[in-house]
Design a protein around this motif. Structure first.
Motif, PDB file in Angstrom:
ATOM      1  N   ARG A  55       0.841  -1.193   0.000  1.00  0.00           N
ATOM      2  CA  ARG A  55       0.000   0.000   0.000  1.00  0.00           C
ATOM      3  C   ARG A  55       0.881   1.249   0.000  1.00  0.00           C
ATOM      4  N   GLU A  56       0.495   2.221  -0.830  1.00  0.00           N
ATOM      5  CA  GLU A  56       1.250   3.465  -0.941  1.00  0.00           C
ATOM      6  C   GLU A  56       0.317   4.650  -0.743  1.00  0.00           C
ATOM      7  N   ASN A  57       0.717   5.573   0.139  1.00  0.00           N
ATOM      8  CA  ASN A  57      -0.116   6.721   0.488  1.00  0.00           C
ATOM      9  C   ASN A  57       0.141   7.919  -0.428  1.00  0.00           C
ATOM     10  N   VAL A  58      -0.951   8.575  -0.816  1.00  0.00           N
ATOM     11  CA  VAL A  58      -0.879   9.848  -1.536  1.00  0.00           C
ATOM     12  C   VAL A  58      -1.925  10.782  -0.924  1.00  0.00           C
ATOM     13  N   ASP A  59      -1.930  12.036  -1.358  1.00  0.00           N
ATOM     14  CA  ASP A  59      -2.801  13.032  -0.739  1.00  0.00           C
ATOM     15  C   ASP A  59      -4.250  12.952  -1.189  1.00  0.00           C
ATOM     16  N   ASP A  60      -4.516  12.351  -2.347  1.00  0.00           N
ATOM     17  CA  ASP A  60      -5.851  12.453  -2.923  1.00  0.00           C
ATOM     18  C   ASP A  60      -6.177  11.186  -3.711  1.00  0.00           C
ATOM     19  N   THR A  61      -7.379  10.665  -3.543  1.00  0.00           N
ATOM     20  CA  THR A  61      -7.787   9.459  -4.269  1.00  0.00           C
ATOM     21  C   THR A  61      -7.832   9.705  -5.776  1.00  0.00           C
ATOM     22  N   ALA A  62      -8.427  10.833  -6.180  1.00  0.00           N
ATOM     23  CA  ALA A  62      -8.502  11.137  -7.606  1.00  0.00           C
ATOM     24  C   ALA A  62      -7.123  11.419  -8.178  1.00  0.00           C
ATOM     25  N   GLY A  63      -6.252  12.040  -7.377  1.00  0.00           N
ATOM     26  CA  GLY A  63      -4.881  12.278  -7.822  1.00  0.00           C
ATOM     27  C   GLY A  63      -4.149  10.979  -8.078  1.00  0.00           C
ATOM     28  N   ALA A  64      -4.417   9.964  -7.257  1.00  0.00           N
ATOM     29  CA  ALA A  64      -3.814   8.646  -7.474  1.00  0.00           C
ATOM     30  C   ALA A  64      -4.283   8.054  -8.793  1.00  0.00           C
ATOM     31  N   ALA A  65      -5.578   8.234  -9.094  1.00  0.00           N
ATOM     32  CA  ALA A  65      -6.117   7.713 -10.354  1.00  0.00           C
ATOM     33  C   ALA A  65      -5.493   8.416 -11.550  1.00  0.00           C
ATOM     34  N   MET A  66      -5.344   9.735 -11.462  1.00  0.00           N
ATOM     35  CA  MET A  66      -4.748  10.482 -12.557  1.00  0.00           C
ATOM     36  C   MET A  66      -3.289  10.071 -12.766  1.00  0.00           C
ATOM     37  N   ASN A  67      -2.558   9.904 -11.686  1.00  0.00           N
ATOM     38  CA  ASN A  67      -1.153   9.516 -11.775  1.00  0.00           C
ATOM     39  C   ASN A  67      -0.999   8.128 -12.377  1.00  0.00           C
ATOM     40  N   LEU A  68      -1.880   7.222 -11.984  1.00  0.00           N
ATOM     41  CA  LEU A  68      -1.843   5.861 -12.541  1.00  0.00           C
ATOM     42  C   LEU A  68      -2.045   5.887 -14.051  1.00  0.00           C
ATOM     43  N   ALA A  69      -3.045   6.653 -14.483  1.00  0.00           N
ATOM     44  CA  ALA A  69      -3.346   6.716 -15.909  1.00  0.00           C
ATOM     45  C   ALA A  69      -2.238   7.433 -16.681  1.00  0.00           C
ATOM     46  N   SER A  70      -1.706   8.521 -16.119  1.00  0.00           N
ATOM     47  CA  SER A  70      -0.690   9.310 -16.822  1.00  0.00           C
ATOM     48  C   SER A  70       0.612   8.536 -17.006  1.00  0.00           C
ATOM     49  N   ASN A  71       0.962   7.712 -16.010  1.00  0.00           N
ATOM     50  CA  ASN A  71       2.247   7.004 -16.050  1.00  0.00           C
ATOM     51  C   ASN A  71       2.131   5.560 -16.507  1.00  0.00           C
ATOM     52  N   GLY A  72       0.926   5.114 -16.814  1.00  0.00           N
ATOM     53  CA  GLY A  72       0.741   3.762 -17.338  1.00  0.00           C
ATOM     54  C   GLY A  72       1.235   2.675 -16.393  1.00  0.00           C
ATOM     55  N   LEU A  73       0.915   2.794 -15.116  1.00  0.00           N
ATOM     56  CA  LEU A  73       1.398   1.831 -14.113  1.00  0.00           C
ATOM     57  C   LEU A  73       0.560   0.561 -14.150  1.00  0.00           C
ATOM     58  N   ARG A  74       1.101  -0.493 -14.788  1.00  0.00           N
ATOM     59  CA  ARG A  74       0.318  -1.714 -14.978  1.00  0.00           C
ATOM     60  C   ARG A  74       0.447  -2.683 -13.803  1.00  0.00           C
ATOM     61  N   ASP A  75       1.326  -2.389 -12.855  1.00  0.00           N
ATOM     62  CA  ASP A  75       1.437  -3.263 -11.692  1.00  0.00           C
ATOM     63  C   ASP A  75       0.688  -2.702 -10.486  1.00  0.00           C
ATOM     64  N   ALA A  76       0.015  -1.562 -10.678  1.00  0.00           N
ATOM     65  CA  ALA A  76      -0.616  -0.867  -9.557  1.00  0.00           C
ATOM     66  C   ALA A  76      -2.100  -0.657  -9.799  1.00  0.00           C
ATOM     67  N   GLY A  77      -2.817  -0.590  -8.702  1.00  0.00           N
ATOM     68  CA  GLY A  77      -4.223  -0.206  -8.714  1.00  0.00           C
ATOM     69  C   GLY A  77      -4.404   0.979  -7.792  1.00  0.00           C
TER      70      GLY A  77
END
Length: 386
Positions: A219-241
């Motif tokens: 588990r990895e902490n960030v400041d915002d749930t939507a920010g995590a979603a945007m970062n995942l999509a922008s960086n193409g992180l296929r090992d992360a949800g």
């Protein structure tokens, strides 16, 4: 409600600042004559302000709220999305002809934005970097109202926002109860068994503990749930949800692998709606009133304060205490025991009654007899929907 009762309740909403001065008279109104401040501001009423606040550009900074709820497309390119406002951006007045603008902390797809859209389905949402930026967006006319979370059924009170309610001169004009649906999101084509880590806000991860423990992921902490979603999509992180909302999946082009993964399925967050001007309290629907006050030290003083409501059959729905920031400790001298130190508290209370009702006016009049400071934060309709 009679005219005299309306004026009386309006007086109550504007009084009781014994011991505290207004940070600014900007935005203050007398409810009795319903001053149209927004109209005044748009016709040059800010001429007394200095610096950049005098400027009124034709376009609001960054067009932060151009994207409507119905126009959302599945788009992984975050560069085309509105950027959250920061303190540096809060220097211009909003367009007076636009529809209602609601500021909130976070980015598109956050739960605060969902609360804003529940309260005002056709609003333009204004993302902000911090809670205080959301307040300032309203104070500087970049937004008409702000929405901020104040408590959660699982996580309790959000203490930082209680402090901001007292620091700023906005009025509570509504509330929103939002049932939280935590979803597990991933890039298209990624299966749940491929995930090695899940990223989200610490509370979202904590509230989904049972589900995530079964997955056995880091588990990895960030400041915002939507920010995590945007970062995942922008960086193409296929090992992360990510744990975020269904709306975030739609905005950032992610797939929903699982819904309602929170441990408590009845997880509800209560939000407050803030505006520059108070609303006139009425008796035609259930109203809630929020106040803050301080008391002298002594045995039974808090009991007496709470008794003013019980004596009038007024139901208290919330009580929160916070140490005063400017004077957190109080020194008490006693000739027998020497000096003692006590925490000096602010008490926040919500009660179910409208300031248009004589019982509420009498209760606060009674409380003012022994409160060293008393302020009405707002009187507003209760949200009874989920």
């Amino acid at each position: 409600m009679t005219v005299s009762m309306a004026l009386n309740s309006a007086t109550i909403l504007g009084w009781v600042d014994s011991g505290y001065k207004r940070e600014s008279e900007l935005g203050a109104i007398r409810v009795g004559n319903l001053v149209r401040i927004r109209k005044w501001a748009c016709s040059g009423g800010f001429s007394n302000l200095s610096g950049s606040q005098q400027k009124q550009p034709a376009i609001v900074i960054g067009r932060v709220a151009d994207q409507k709820e119905g126009d959302v497309s599945r788009n992984k390119d975050s560069s085309s999305l509105p950027k959250p406002l920061s303190v540096a951006d809060l220097s211009a007045a909003a367009d007076c002809n636009s529809k209602v603008r609601i500021s909130f902390k976070g980015i598109l797809g956050s739960y605060s934005e969902a609360a804003a859209l529940k309260a005002y389905p056709n609003c333009e949402t204004v993302p902000c970097n911090e809670f205080e930026d959301a307040f300032k967006a309203v104070e500087l006319w970049l937004a008409d109202k702000a929405v901020l979370p104040i408590e959660n059924t699982s996580g309790g009170s959000i203490h930082r926002n209680y402090d901001l309610l007292l620091r700023h001169r906005l009025h509570i004009v509504g509330e929103v109860q939002l049932a939280v649906n935590f979803c597990l999101l991933a890039l298209p084509g990624v299966r749940i068994e491929q995930l090695k880590r899940v990223i989200s806000h610490p509370q979202a991860l904590e509230f989904s503990d049972k589900f995530l423990s079964k997955l056995g992921v880091a588990r990895e902490n960030v400041d915002d749930t939507a920010g995590a979603a945007m970062n995942l999509a922008s960086n193409g992180l296929r090992d992360a949800g990510v744990v975020a909302s269904a709306r975030a999946a739609e905005i950032y082009g992610l797939n929903i692998l699982a819904e309602k993964i929170q441990d408590d399925l009845d997880n509800v967050t209560r939000f407050l709606v803030l505006a520059r001007d108070p609303i006139i309290p009425r008796t035609n629907k259930p109203f809630r009133t929020s106040i803050v006050f301080t008391l002298e030290e002594g045995p039974g003083v808090l009991f007496k304060a709470l008794a003013v409501f019980a004596l009038r059959d007024i139901n208290l729905t919330k009580i929160e205490s916070r140490p005063q920031r400017k004077r957190p400790l109080r020194v008490v001298d006693d000739s027998n025991t020497g000096s003692a130190k006590y925490f000096d508290y602010l008490f926040y209370i919500d009660f179910e009654a409208s300031m248009a009702e004589p019982r509420a006016q009498n209760a606060l009049g009674h409380l003012q007899e022994f409160a060293t400071f008393l302020r009405v934060l707002g009187c507003y309709p209760m949200d009874t929907t989920l």
